[in-house]
Design an enzyme around this catalytic site. Structure first.
Site, PDB file in Angstrom:
ATOM      1  N   HIS A 256      -0.620   3.918  -2.841  1.00  0.00           N
ATOM      2  CA  HIS A 256      -2.050   3.859  -2.516  1.00  0.00           C
ATOM      3  C   HIS A 256      -2.586   2.468  -2.802  1.00  0.00           C
ATOM      4  O   HIS A 256      -2.147   1.826  -3.757  1.00  0.00           O
ATOM      5  CB  HIS A 256      -2.845   4.901  -3.322  1.00  0.00           C
ATOM      6  CG  HIS A 256      -4.158   5.195  -2.690  1.00  0.00           C
ATOM      7  ND1 HIS A 256      -5.281   4.453  -2.953  1.00  0.00           N
ATOM      8  CD2 HIS A 256      -4.503   6.116  -1.760  1.00  0.00           C
ATOM      9  CE1 HIS A 256      -6.278   4.915  -2.215  1.00  0.00           C
ATOM     10  NE2 HIS A 256      -5.835   5.924  -1.476  1.00  0.00           N
TER      11      HIS A 256
ATOM     12  N   ASP B 210      -1.529  13.104   0.723  1.00  0.00           N
ATOM     13  CA  ASP B 210      -0.848  13.694   1.875  1.00  0.00           C
ATOM     14  C   ASP B 210       0.400  14.509   1.534  1.00  0.00           C
ATOM     15  O   ASP B 210       0.853  15.298   2.356  1.00  0.00           O
ATOM     16  CB  ASP B 210      -0.467  12.590   2.869  1.00  0.00           C
ATOM     17  CG  ASP B 210      -1.702  11.902   3.415  1.00  0.00           C
ATOM     18  OD1 ASP B 210      -2.702  12.608   3.641  1.00  0.00           O
ATOM     19  OD2 ASP B 210      -1.676  10.673   3.613  1.00  0.00           O
TER      20      ASP B 210
HETATM   21  C1  LIG Z   1      -0.798   3.449   1.339  1.00  0.00           C
HETATM   22  C2  LIG Z   1      -0.164   2.095   1.553  1.00  0.00           C
HETATM   23  C3  LIG Z   1      -0.416   1.655   2.988  1.00  0.00           C
HETATM   24  C4  LIG Z   1      -0.766   1.075   0.573  1.00  0.00           C
HETATM   25  O1  LIG Z   1      -0.364  -0.154   1.005  1.00  0.00           O
HETATM   26  P1  LIG Z   1      -0.584  -1.511   0.196  1.00  0.00           P
HETATM   27  O2  LIG Z   1      -1.628  -1.394  -0.833  1.00  0.00           O
HETATM   28  O3  LIG Z   1      -0.740  -2.566   1.217  1.00  0.00           O
HETATM   29  O4  LIG Z   1       0.768  -1.679  -0.588  1.00  0.00           O
HETATM   30  P2  LIG Z   1       2.150  -2.178   0.023  1.00  0.00           P
HETATM   31  O5  LIG Z   1       2.483  -1.485   1.287  1.00  0.00           O
HETATM   32  O6  LIG Z   1       2.145  -3.684   0.062  1.00  0.00           O
HETATM   33  O7  LIG Z   1       3.131  -1.690  -1.117  1.00  0.00           O
HETATM   34  C5  LIG Z   1       3.299  -2.338  -2.382  1.00  0.00           C
HETATM   35  C6  LIG Z   1       4.744  -2.182  -2.819  1.00  0.00           C
HETATM   36  O8  LIG Z   1       5.024  -0.787  -3.031  1.00  0.00           O
HETATM   37  C7  LIG Z   1       6.030  -0.335  -2.106  1.00  0.00           C
HETATM   38  N1  LIG Z   1       5.567   0.922  -1.536  1.00  0.00           N
HETATM   39  C8  LIG Z   1       4.294   1.275  -1.287  1.00  0.00           C
HETATM   40  N2  LIG Z   1       4.253   2.485  -0.734  1.00  0.00           N
HETATM   41  C9  LIG Z   1       5.538   2.894  -0.615  1.00  0.00           C
HETATM   42  C10 LIG Z   1       6.116   4.063  -0.110  1.00  0.00           C
HETATM   43  N3  LIG Z   1       5.380   5.018   0.406  1.00  0.00           N
HETATM   44  N4  LIG Z   1       7.453   4.152  -0.128  1.00  0.00           N
HETATM   45  C11 LIG Z   1       8.210   3.186  -0.660  1.00  0.00           C
HETATM   46  N5  LIG Z   1       7.709   2.043  -1.151  1.00  0.00           N
HETATM   47  C12 LIG Z   1       6.381   1.900  -1.131  1.00  0.00           C
HETATM   48  C13 LIG Z   1       6.081  -1.378  -1.010  1.00  0.00           C
HETATM   49  O9  LIG Z   1       7.333  -1.420  -0.381  1.00  0.00           O
HETATM   50  C14 LIG Z   1       5.751  -2.629  -1.765  1.00  0.00           C
HETATM   51  O10 LIG Z   1       6.913  -3.025  -2.444  1.00  0.00           O
HETATM   52  P3  LIG Z   1       7.281  -4.594  -2.597  1.00  0.00           P
HETATM   53  O11 LIG Z   1       6.147  -5.177  -3.379  1.00  0.00           O
HETATM   54  O12 LIG Z   1       8.578  -4.567  -3.299  1.00  0.00           O
HETATM   55  O13 LIG Z   1       7.353  -5.118  -1.196  1.00  0.00           O
HETATM   56  C15 LIG Z   1       1.363   2.171   1.298  1.00  0.00           C
HETATM   57  O14 LIG Z   1       1.592   2.648  -0.011  1.00  0.00           O
HETATM   58  C16 LIG Z   1       2.067   3.032   2.307  1.00  0.00           C
HETATM   59  O15 LIG Z   1       2.419   2.538   3.391  1.00  0.00           O
HETATM   60  N6  LIG Z   1       2.318   4.345   2.002  1.00  0.00           N
HETATM   61  C17 LIG Z   1       2.930   5.237   2.941  1.00  0.00           C
HETATM   62  C18 LIG Z   1       1.865   5.712   3.908  1.00  0.00           C
HETATM   63  C19 LIG Z   1       0.845   6.564   3.210  1.00  0.00           C
HETATM   64  O16 LIG Z   1       1.159   7.317   2.312  1.00  0.00           O
HETATM   65  N7  LIG Z   1      -0.409   6.475   3.651  1.00  0.00           N
HETATM   66  C20 LIG Z   1      -1.500   7.319   3.187  1.00  0.00           C
HETATM   67  C21 LIG Z   1      -2.310   6.658   2.137  1.00  0.00           C
HETATM   68  S1  LIG Z   1      -3.500   7.775   1.462  1.00  0.00           S
END
Ligand SMILES: CC(C)(COP(=O)(O)OP(=O)(O)OC[C@H]1O[C@@H](n2cnc3c(N)ncnc32)[C@H](O)[C@@H]1OP(=O)(O)O)[C@@H](O)C(=O)NCCC(=O)NCCS
Length: 373
Positions: free
Chosen positions: A259, A310
């Site tokens: 998140h 989710d």
């Molecule tokens: C929600 C989300 C978009 C937040 O994104 P964000 O704040 O931009 O964070 P990031 O995507 O840059 O993730 C930060 C780190 O955690 C890891 N990470 C975050 N969510 C992850 C997941 N669901 N699975 C595996 N690794 C994850 C990323 O790979 C990243 O690792 P790194 O720093 O080694 O590259 C992201 O966690 C995600 O894509 N989750 C899956 C989709 C989801 O659950 N969406 C609903 C949100 S309510």
């Protein structure tokens, strides 16, 4: 030039009195009320009142709102015909996005920007969202849409319109709680889109249509559908480890984890975990809960990444009989209350939202005539 923050991470862009999130402590609060308290004691209708008015209703005020929402659930024959004429969408959200946009064409107040008209439109959109989703769900299966039933509350009525039978009281209450938990989440991506559109003083239907476009994405509301598809692909609890390890080895995101704001457990997940367990047990399909829990344990143990809203809503919706591709639309059935609250708040104290970008393209190029390129 101000400091650039990718994805507006940690940037405060406005004030709002609708909802607050404390990502460090895992707290979600609607207008001063903790989400756990609301999930335990409140109803979706009461939360709608809270989001729109900033306070809990007195009994007569709640009854008024319930009645108004009920009266505004029906969708016109034109909308039903439109849903019937749509080609099969590649993503179910395309149908909802189109339908909500089309609603404005039949709304005589669509362009009336008075505060009173905007409140009425918020009411109609909130009343009708579930009816549109259920009607779409049935029409694309070749079934007739089921008209709303006034005696059922918003949650029970939605499940009824989808399946054609009055849900068990426990199912209806859990779904009501799911609607409460999804109703608002501060400046999330879809709400921000709604507010950006509203800040141009465009109309409420346009603002909500913008929000639906953002909610559709797999990083936002489209994620609950992805979470269930993952569970269906894993099939059995003993396949969880291999499946998740494979995803992680391929550097893929695991749906329903992580998140932008929460650094600890998402407080909605705490309630939804109980919901998933209770509903999966009652339906005799505990494996979906077990698999979700195994994935969660693994992700916390190995990646220190928590489940979000989710993960457990996916299995709960599944055993409630909601078709998987409708999950993001079900999110909208609840979130419309938050979107409209934010749009009303934006209109009440508007400032055009227009940030800057740091330009990284080429500079000082000389124009080259087309036949010399
Ligand atoms: C929600 C989300 C978009 C937040 O994104 P964000 O704040 O931009 O964070 P990031 O995507 O840059 O993730 C930060 C780190 O955690 C890891 N990470 C975050 N969510 C992850 C997941 N669901 N699975 C595996 N690794 C994850 C990323 O790979 C990243 O690792 P790194 O720093 O080694 O590259 C992201 O966690 C995600 O894509 N989750 C899956 C989709 C989801 O659950 N969406 C609903 C949100 S309510």
């Amino acid at each position: 030039m101000a400091e650039l923050k990718a994805g507006l991470q940690d940037v405060v862009v406005a004030t709002s009195s609708i909802c607050s999130i404390d990502g460090q402590r895992g707290k979600l609060v609607y207008s001063g009320y903790d989400i756990h308290d609301l999930a335990e004691h409140s109803t979706f209708e009461e939360v709608v009142y809270l989001l729109w008015n900033g306070r809990l209703p007195k009994r007569s005020e709640l009854e008024d709102l319930q009645q108004q929402l009920t009266e505004n659930r029906t969708i016109s024959q034109e909308m039903i015909d439109l849903l019937k004429r749509l080609p099969p969408p590649q993503h179910a959200m395309e149908a909802l996005r189109t339908a909500v946009s089309a609603l404005s064409l039949y709304d005589p107040e669509a362009e009336d920007m008075s505060a009173a008209a905007n409140r009425r439109k918020a009411l109609r959109l909130t009343g009708q969202m579930g009816t549109l989703v259920a009607a779409f769900g049935r029409i694309r299966e070749g079934k007739d849409p089921i008209p709303p039933v006034p005696k059922l509350d918003h949650a029970a009525n939605f499940l009824y319109m989808l399946e054609g039978k009055v849900p068990h009281a426990d199912d209806a209450r859990w779904f009501d709680i799911a609607l409460i938990l999804h109703a608002d989440h501060s400046y999330n991506a879809s709400t921000f889109c709604a507010r950006v559109t509203a800040s141009t003083l465009s109309d409420m239907h346009s603002s909500v249509t913008s929000a639906i476009g953002a909610l559709k994405g797999p990083l936002h509301g489209g994620d609950n559908e992805q979470a269930m598809r993952m569970l269906l692909e894993i099939r059995e609890p003993d396949r969880v480890e291999d499946y998740v390890h494979q995803l992680l080895a391929q550097k893929k995101k695991v749906p329903a984890f992580g998140h932008r704001v929460y650094r600890t457990e998402d407080p909605r997940a705490t309630v939804l975990r109980r919901m998933s367990e209770a509903l999966c047990r009652r339906s005799g399909q505990t494996k979906w809960f077990e698999m979700s829990k195994k994935i969660e344990d693994l992700m916390i143990r190995e990646k220190k990444i928590n489940a979000n809203v989710d993960l457990y809503s996916a299995s709960a919706y599944y055993v409630l009989g909601i078709p998987v591709d409708l999950y993001p639309l079900v999110f909208a059935v609840s979130r419309i209350s938050g979107w409209t609250a934010h749009i009303l708040e934006q209109y009440a104290n508007n400032k055009l939202i227009r940030p800057l970008a740091e330009y990284t393209g080429p500079a000082d190029l000389k124009y080259v005539p087309i036949d010399q390129r």
